[in-house]
Design a protein around this motif. Structure first.
Motif, short mmCIF file in Angstrom:
data_model
loop_
_atom_site.label_atom_id
_atom_site.label_comp_id
_atom_site.label_asym_id
_atom_site.label_seq_id
_atom_site.Cartn_x
_atom_site.Cartn_y
_atom_site.Cartn_z
N ASP A 1 0.84 -1.19 0.00
CA ASP A 1 0.00 0.00 0.00
C ASP A 1 0.88 1.24 0.00
O ASP A 1 1.71 1.43 0.90
CB ASP A 1 -0.91 0.01 1.23
N ARG B 1 -3.17 0.31 -3.67
CA ARG B 1 -2.73 -1.05 -3.36
C ARG B 1 -2.16 -1.65 -4.64
O ARG B 1 -2.85 -1.85 -5.62
CB ARG B 1 -3.88 -1.90 -2.83
N ASP C 1 9.20 -8.15 7.29
CA ASP C 1 9.52 -6.72 7.44
C ASP C 1 10.24 -6.13 6.22
O ASP C 1 10.98 -5.17 6.35
CB ASP C 1 10.34 -6.49 8.71
N ASP D 1 -0.40 -11.57 1.51
CA ASP D 1 -0.05 -10.70 2.63
C ASP D 1 0.22 -9.29 2.11
O ASP D 1 0.45 -9.09 0.91
CB ASP D 1 1.18 -11.22 3.37
N ARG E 1 3.88 -3.76 4.85
CA ARG E 1 3.49 -2.60 5.66
C ARG E 1 4.39 -1.39 5.46
O ARG E 1 3.94 -0.25 5.51
CB ARG E 1 3.48 -2.98 7.14
N SER E 2 5.68 -1.60 5.26
CA SER E 2 6.63 -0.49 5.15
C SER E 2 6.83 -0.12 3.68
O SER E 2 7.41 -0.90 2.93
CB SER E 2 7.97 -0.87 5.76
#
Length: 147
Positions: free
Chosen positions: A44, A78, A92, A123, A126-127
């Motif tokens: 995202d 997205r 991560d 999945d 996030r970063s």
């Protein structure tokens, strides 16, 4: 008899030409006949400006996949990342949109993380970091706000 032989010879050359043209189209167009094996994860971004489906996804300058569809999800872009097997991404991992020069094509660059847990298909990374628009940089430079 001689006419039939000529027709068969011409037919063979036309067939070989069509096979060669098909082969070149697949190879030069980077088309996978049966699809590459892999999985899809999502990232995202605040802005996916300039990135297009089919753009490369890279780690350390090595292409490991392609950008898939780009959709709007909860006010953010997205981006689907189709990752080739056997590449595994840590939970991560960091995704950023970069360009191949000042005004070059955009691509997604991944920086591996240090986690032992791996991302599973579907999945979300996030970063992320969106690309900085060239117009914004020029504007900051002209108005003396470059840091």
């Amino acid at each position: 008899m001689k006419g039939e032989r000529l027709e068969v010879t011409v037919g063979i050359f036309v067939l070989l030409g069509m096979i060669s043209l098909g082969y070149l189209s697949i190879k030069l167009g980077d088309v996978a006949l049966f699809g590459k094996r892999g999985y899809t994860v999502y990232a995202d971004f605040d802005s996916a400006s300039g990135i297009r489906p089919g753009a490369p996804v890279e780690i350390a300058g090595v292409e490991i996949g392609k950008v898939g569809p780009i959709l709007l999800h909860e006010g953010r872009a997205r981006v689907a990342l189709k990752i080739d097997d056997p590449v595994a991404l840590q939970e991560d991992v960091f995704a950023s949109i970069k360009s191949t020069g000042i005004i070059g094509d955009k691509f997604v660059s991944l920086s591996p993380g240090g986690s032992e847990r791996l991302l599973k298909p579907d999945d979300v990374i996030r970063s992320t970091e969106s690309a900085v628009p060239l117009e914004e940089l020029i504007s900051q430079f002209i108005h003396g706000k470059v840091e």
